[in-house]
Design an enzyme around this catalytic site. Structure first.
Site, PDB file in Angstrom:
ATOM      1  CD  GLU A 288     -28.147  56.881  18.556  1.00 19.32           C
ATOM      2  OE1 GLU A 288     -28.160  55.627  18.798  1.00 19.32           O
ATOM      3  OE2 GLU A 288     -29.178  57.602  19.099  1.00 19.32           O
TER       4      GLU A 288
ATOM      5  CD  GLU B  38     -31.801  54.032  15.852  1.00 20.46           C
ATOM      6  OE1 GLU B  38     -32.059  54.771  14.790  1.00 20.46           O
ATOM      7  OE2 GLU B  38     -30.574  54.180  16.140  1.00 20.46           O
TER       8      GLU B  38
END
Ligand code: 3H9
Length: 695
Positions: free
Chosen positions: A103, A123
């Protein structure tokens, strides 16, 4: 400094230095903001490179911070600062950029990697969603379909694929930092427009995005049955497609905040750390060096031996198989070939992979020809006399530093080692069927097994893609021994009034891949029969025993292989169908045992099956056959497809509360007798308000 500030010419270099994996701790987040601000404010700086110290870019958010009160600044704030920079920012990615790490890289305007780079948003695997803009930015960069696949599976992609997808703009040939600085310099010199993904749109022309989301939801419901996070990822992706960037990100942040403290995410985080813990053996440190394993010999070309040989061939290690007869070896090799053929048919490997792997599996000419083996794994018939004879022969022919391993699932590794003059070289390497598929490798450490052999076994497990868990010697070792009581209770429940399909459904609904009766049909009722016969002599005469499976065996109902077992199977199908014939056998068996059948609740089924296993797990733990409760859990996750989002049976017991588990076990003990004798450890922990896993 967790983020060091440096400069080469007009390029600022922010180096994240937060060992071991540069996780995005609060200091790193703050350091990134400070570094970017400083670079922006410095008129001598024209571009910025963000790089990680060591062999990792960033492994993501610091998972150990989850569950603690969040500390400012949030990662989204740091990434927004990076993305907003008017000076081009380049992520220089060595090793992995995972989760928040990717990210951060997506917040940068360009990305350059190396051949070793891997990027991903894992995740989902720890029960949450990418919460710092990955969900919103990745589809903008590479398109919806590949982004969805990466986020829902959580699997990383390697450098070449990342380049093809457009996640990486370039792959450095040699010196990543130098090439990233040069790259940033070119961007400045050529006035390349800055790409801010947060300000771009997702390309949806001609894309049936609703269809993609529906398919993805259905796929995830199947592959991750019962797990919430993949569905929540897809919800967030849907938001990203239908809402402006900031609004979608706001929803994603709400989702991750809701998921972090959830039971599933806690269990998945526990499993993540338990996996790493399993690799640590208290008396074996990094000074104990594993031996190289460059070639292997497998003794026995049965289903197990063939599967083990495939594990080596799959890892590129040449392996020879030794069998007592040419016919048996021919048959075994044909089975291996068929397995690879099926894998090609299913698109799991390419035809050339099959050729290469088959080429690595050869015939051993005899014991005299295997003296040079780095490791020998015996996978012969499960009989002590046979094993001892094999090990005595191996002792004579094998080189001094060979590893002598047995794949026994029940026999005493120490007794087998006693057949050699080098018990320190003998270890149990217990594979689970099908050996080339199942991830668990039980590393059975005998009383005299050397530390070096244990360390080598652990390293070997990694090399051949297995999860190696070390345990001590006892009958059935840890995995099968702790699971045994589950199958035992399942059989008793059927004798008392349940049907196989009811028991299986309860465990399936709990999240297990299959119930015990469906598993029994795969493993073979004949195999179970043989195991029971081997235990007849040691089973106390007054111990409860269910003869029902023996009745099925006598009827030739061996399971899937005969089309009939606890269930019936239509030709060519593996779908278990309830069979009135089996019900008749069960009713008769109850009658023969003078049991009055009763209605049995699903709650009782679950408690009887799972608590029996937990109680046994506690006994094994108390005897220190397993090093830690979490090792037992990992064995169940890898070996028995226990739902990962429930952590494992011991962790599950902790979530129920050991006082309650103990009380229930005591109740079953009163009702059903000695097989339910409560584990002293369970009692101690329950009475002192503690738990198994320390979570
Ligand atoms: C996330 O990023 C959320 C975001 O969307 C944003 C939220 C706002 N944190 O595995 P190893 C430790 S969620 C803390 O043995 P390897 C690990 O416990 C995160 N610790 O090495 C071990 O410690 P110890 C998404 C971490 O080379 C040591 O590092 N990211 C973390 O075989 C070495 O690890 C992930 O899920 C972490 N993030 O593999 C990635 N990662 O030595 C999780 C590792 O005390 N990590 N540690 O036992 C991995 O997949 C592997 O660890 C990695 C290295 C591939 C990085």
């Amino acid at each position: 400094m967790t983020v060091a500030y440096g400069q080469q010419g007009a390029i600022a270099i922010l180096t994240i230095d937060n060992p071991p994996v540069n996780a995005l701790s609060v200091a790193v987040r703050q350091g990134l903001i400070d570094g970017v601000k400083r670079a922006i404010g410095d008129s001598a700086i024209a571009g910025i490179v963000i790089i990680g110290q060591g062999k990792t870019f960033i492994a993501g958010a610091d998972i150990r911070e989850f569950g603690k009160p969040p500390q400012a600044p949030r990662l989204t704030v740091a990434i927004a600062e990076i993305e907003a920079s008017a000076k081009p920012v380049v992520a220089a990615i060595e090793g992995v950029a995972l989760g928040g790490g990717l990210e951060v890289a997506l917040g940068c305007h360009f990305r350059i990697g190396t051949k070793r780079t891997q990027v991903g948003l894992p995740e989902v695997k720890i029960g949450i969603v990418p919460g710092a803009g990955g969900i919103e930015r990745l589809p903008r960069l590479i398109g919806l379909e590949p982004a969805l696949k990466m986020m829902v599976s959580g699997d990383p992609v390697r450098a070449d694929k990342a380049l093809a997808l457009g996640i990486l703009d370039a792959i450095a040939e040699d010196d990543l930092l130098a090439e990233a600085v040069a790259f940033a310099g070119r961007l400045v010199a050529e006035k390349t427009p800055i790409r801010r993904l947060g300000q771009s749109l997702i390309a949806l022309e001609g894309v049936d995005w609703r269809g993609l989301l529906t398919t993805s939801r259905a796929g995830a419901a199947k592959t991750n049955r019962g797990q919430i996070s993949p569905q929540r990822v897809i919800d967030c992706v849907e938001n990203a497609l239908t809402m402006p960037f900031d609004q979608a990100l706001g929803e994603t942040i709400r989702t991750i905040n809701e998921l972090i403290p959830s039971e599933q995410a806690k269990a998945l985080r526990y499993a993540f750390f338990a996996e790493r813990e399993a690799g640590k053996i208290p008396d074996i440190d990094s000074t104990i060096k594993p031996r190289p394993v460059r070639n292997a010999v497998v003794i026995g070309a049965g289903t197990m031996g063939g599967g083990i040989a495939m594990c080596f061939a799959d890892a590129g290690i040449p392996v020879r198989i030794l069998e007592s007869s040419t016919e048996a070896l021919d048959k075994g090799l044909a089975r291996v070939e068929q397995n690879y053929h099926d894998m090609v048919q299913k698109g799991r490997i390419r035809a050339e992979d099959k050729t290469k792997r088959m080429g690595l599996i050869t015939r051993a000419a005899g014991y005299d020809a295997i003296g040079d083996a780095d490791i020998v794994i015996e996978a012969a018939f499960e009989e002590m006399a046979i094993k001892k004879e094999i090990f005595a022969r191996l002792d004579k022919v094998c080189k001094a530093d060979a590893i002598l391993a047995t794949n026994t699932s029940t026999l005493d590794v120490d007794e087998i080692a006693g057949a050699t003059t080098r018990p320190e070289s003998v270890v149990g390497l217990h594979f689970f069927s099908p050996a080339n598929v199942m991830r668990l490798l039980e590393i059975v450490r005998g009383a005299q097994t050397s530390k070096e052999i244990v360390a080598t076994s652990q390293a070997l497990a990694k090399t051949i893609g297995k999860g190696g868990v070390v345990c001590g010697v006892c009958h059935g070792f840890v995995a099968n021994r702790s699971r045994g009581p589950l199958t035992r209770e399942a059989s008793f429940l059927v004798d008392e009034g349940a049907l196989p399909q009811q028991v299986d459904k309860v465990l399936y609904d709990f999240g297990m891949a299959m119930g015990p009766f469906a598993v029994g049909d795969v493993a073979g009722i004949d195999v179970g029969w043989r195991v029971r016969r081997s235990l007849d002599a040691t089973r106390p005469k007054d111990q409860r025993y269910s003869p029902t499976a023996d009745r099925l065996y006598e009827l030739g109902r061996y399971g899937q292989k005969t089309g009939k077992g606890w269930y019936r199977y239509e030709t060519g199908s593996r779908v278990p169908l309830p069979d009135p014939e089996v019900e008749a056998v069960i009713l008769q068996s109850s009658k023969d045992q003078a049991i009055t059948r009763r209605a049995i609740s699903d709650e009782e089924i679950l408690a009887r099956c799972l608590y029996a296993a937990i109680n046994e797990g506690a006994k094994i733990l108390d005897k220190k056959i397993a090093l830690r409760a979490s090792d037992i859990d990992i064995m169940w996750l890898y070996g028995f497809a226990f739902p990962r989002w429930r952590g494992g049976p011991m962790y599950y017991a902790d979530t129920i509360g050991l006082a309650k588990v103990y009380e229930t076990v005591c109740g079953f003990h009163r009702e059903h007798g000695a097989l339910w004798t409560p584990s002293p450890l369970l009692q101690r922990l329950a009475e002192s308000g503690k738990n198994f896993t320390g979570t």
